[in-house]
Scaffold this active site. Structure first.
Site, PDB file in Angstrom:
ATOM      1  N   SER A  10       0.845  -1.196   0.000  1.00 11.00           N
ATOM      2  CA  SER A  10       0.000   0.000   0.000  1.00 11.00           C
ATOM      3  C   SER A  10       0.876   1.240   0.000  1.00 11.00           C
ATOM      4  O   SER A  10       2.099   1.150   0.083  1.00 11.00           O
ATOM      5  CB  SER A  10      -0.896   0.005   1.233  1.00 11.00           C
ATOM      6  OG  SER A  10      -0.139   0.383   2.363  1.00 11.00           O
ATOM      7  N   LYS A  11       0.218   2.386  -0.062  1.00 10.24           N
ATOM      8  CA  LYS A  11       0.940   3.658  -0.072  1.00 10.24           C
ATOM      9  C   LYS A  11       1.902   3.766   1.102  1.00 10.24           C
ATOM     10  O   LYS A  11       2.952   4.381   1.015  1.00 10.24           O
ATOM     11  CB  LYS A  11      -0.064   4.819  -0.022  1.00 10.24           C
ATOM     12  CG  LYS A  11      -0.759   5.062  -1.346  1.00 10.24           C
ATOM     13  CD  LYS A  11      -0.828   6.562  -1.647  1.00 10.24           C
ATOM     14  CE  LYS A  11      -1.270   6.830  -3.068  1.00 10.24           C
ATOM     15  NZ  LYS A  11      -2.703   6.514  -3.288  1.00 10.24           N
ATOM     16  N   ARG A  12       1.503   3.133   2.221  1.00 10.43           N
ATOM     17  CA  ARG A  12       2.346   3.224   3.420  1.00 10.43           C
ATOM     18  C   ARG A  12       3.717   2.554   3.214  1.00 10.43           C
ATOM     19  O   ARG A  12       4.636   2.777   3.971  1.00 10.43           O
ATOM     20  CB  ARG A  12       1.633   2.593   4.623  1.00 10.43           C
ATOM     21  CG  ARG A  12       0.858   3.619   5.440  1.00 10.43           C
ATOM     22  CD  ARG A  12      -0.107   2.951   6.364  1.00 10.43           C
ATOM     23  NE  ARG A  12      -1.199   2.361   5.595  1.00 10.43           N
ATOM     24  CZ  ARG A  12      -1.694   1.157   5.786  1.00 10.43           C
ATOM     25  NH1 ARG A  12      -1.198   0.381   6.713  1.00 10.43           N
ATOM     26  NH2 ARG A  12      -2.691   0.710   5.053  1.00 10.43           N
TER      27      ARG A  12
END
Ligand code: GLU
Length: 490
Positions: A257-259
């Protein structure tokens, strides 16, 4: 393996939403679509799903198209712009209303929230309870008189059984009762209108209009596939075949994910990954090449043998070491001229390589031949080229070397004998000069070699010393570096 349900030529599509930059997951889906299309001599189409008006941005569309193009994932024809097809989406919703497959639901947001809270309190899965499925005309009129607006829902019978043969996952079965009740296909609007059509409906309308034969997308869409198959059935349209590809996982085994930081193709590009290595790596994320093919290949080579039987069901863990290895392999395999073409814009961004001998093609090519074998990222070709374009400041170890006994004498002897930069200077001459300087200064050759490296590169590490020196000589860079080092050693 059956190629197309209808026997028609393969037509696949990528349907990105321009609500963000091109994500590695979408790019990997694009890779599988492209490989499958090229394998079967079919068409790879593009559809920009821009119906979320608030979140869609033209710059994201540009980023997505640029990224695909950069990766070499060329598409056929002009991209279809979903928002331009809204009349067709609305007409289909009207047809579903007319045929009784869809109806208006007047339940308010507050009522729906209360319903879900009750379900949660009873430990039940959230679902719409189909409360407005069979309203009488009088009940409907009463809601309208209250000023209520309506969503439009598509009937999903609890006892429906949805099955399909997934090209990756095999036989799939889904119960109607597990789809959350009748599904909203148009947003809330006054009851004499059709509100904004929603994802599952528009995808079916567009895939059918584009005559898509195979829908290849991430496994997070499996439940959508079940719903979409019901829509195909209700509309009397032939359904495409489906292939659900495994998710990309991070190091911890969770969905990337973006994280996780770098997830956009443009980020990888900015970090210095080559399109070829990234495309190669994405192909390996979920697909195993046939025996004997190895892990290093071009998209075209993969397309020649790609099939879904070798696509894994399990999630694919992102492996930076492998990507780096592949990128190094690609860079090491580039001929100096190709590498030069990739590095030159990066050099020029820094104001390098724009004038004098350093702007010359031959010199740049020779520099690329020198640096190529040690690169992992393209960006390394910027860092490692820096001392060739500007006189480097010496690091701690280099300073120590320059201050060590004999360094100054050796470099001075070398400097005195150095021919002018416009004089031809061969490797043999350079060797002879080193020997003379060693003799004149009365030092060991190793001392002079190490000091010369410190003087030229400002570091004790770097590529082949003699080649470095000859290159710097050709652009008149060795004398200023030697003088600077002598000044530092004084
Ligand atoms: N716009 C959807 C997405 O980006 C497309 C999914 C599909 O391929 O149907 O997830």
């Amino acid at each position: 393996m059956p190629v197309a349900a209808t026997g028609a030529a393969v037509r696949v599509r990528l349907a990105p939403s321009p609500t963000g930059t091109l994500h590695i997951g979408t790019a990997r889906t694009a890779v599988f679509n492209w490989l499958f299309a090229r394998r079967h001599g079919g068409q790879f189409l593009l559809r920009i799903e821009d119906t979320d008006r608030e979140r869609s941005k033209p710059e994201y569309t540009t980023n997505i198209l640029d990224g695909l193009q950069w990766l070499g994932l060329t598409w056929d024809g002009d991209p279809v712009i979903q928002s331009e097809r809204i009349a067709a989406h609305r007409a289909t919703i009207q047809a579903l209303l007319d045929s009784g497959h869809a109806y208006r639901c007047y339940a308010s947001e507050a009522e729906l929230t209360a319903m879900r809270e009750r379900q949660a309190a009873e430990n039940r899965a959230p679902r719409y309870d189909n409360r407005h499925r069979d309203l009488s005309p009088e009940q409907e009129q009463a809601f309208i008189a209250e000023g209520r607006e309506a969503t439009i829902r598509f009937r999903i019978d609890d006892d429906a059984l949805i099955t399909w043969t997934d090209l990756v996952r095999g036989e799939m079965r889904w119960a109607g009762s597990d789809l959350g009740g009748d599904m909203v296909i148009a947003r809330r609007a006054p009851s004499d209108q059709i509100g904004d059509p929603l994802y599952n409906l528009v995808v079916v309308v567009d895939d059918a209009a584009m005559a898509i034969t195979h829908v290849i997308r991430g496994e997070d869409h499996i439940a959508n596939t079940a719903k979409q198959l019901l829509l195909y059935q209700a509309l009397g349209l032939p359904a495409p075949m489906f292939a659900h590809t495994p998710l990309i996982l991070n190091q911890e085994g969770r969905k990337l994910s973006k994280r996780d930081g770098v997830t956009s193709v443009s980020d990888f590009r900015a970090m210095g990954y080559t399109a070829e290595a990234l495309a190669n790596y994405m192909t390996l994320l979920g697909w195993s090449p046939p025996e004997g093919m190895g892990e290093r290949f071009t998209l075209a080579e993969a397309a020649a043998v790609f099939d879904f039987e070798r696509v894994n069901r399990a999630g694919a863990r992102f492996d930076w070491d492998k990507l780096n290895w592949l990128n190094g392999q690609v860079l090491h395999g580039l001929d100096p001229e190709t590498l030069r073409q990739q590095l030159l814009p990066l050099w020029q961004e820094r104001g390098w390589a724009t004038s004098g001998p350093a702007a010359e093609l031959d010199w740049q090519r020779d520099l690329c031949a020198l640096l190529g074998p040690s690169l992992t990222l393209l960006a390394d070709g910027v860092a490692q080229a820096e001392p060739f374009f500007s006189v480097p400041s010496a690091d701690e170890a280099a300073l120590q070397q320059l201050a060590s006994p004999g360094a100054r004498e050796g470099l001075a002897a070398l400097s005195e004998r150095l021919p002018a930069s416009d004089q031809p200077f061969s490797a043999e001459q350079a060797q002879a000069l080193l020997s003379e300087a060693v003799a004149a200064a009365g030092i060991k050759k190793g001392v002079l070699m190490k000091s010369l490296r410190a003087a030229l590169l400002g570091s004790l590490q770097g590529p082949d010393l003699l080649t470095t020196w000859l290159l710097l000589h050709r652009c008149g860079g060795d004398r200023p570096r030697l003088e600077r080092a002598l000044a530092a050693a004084a």
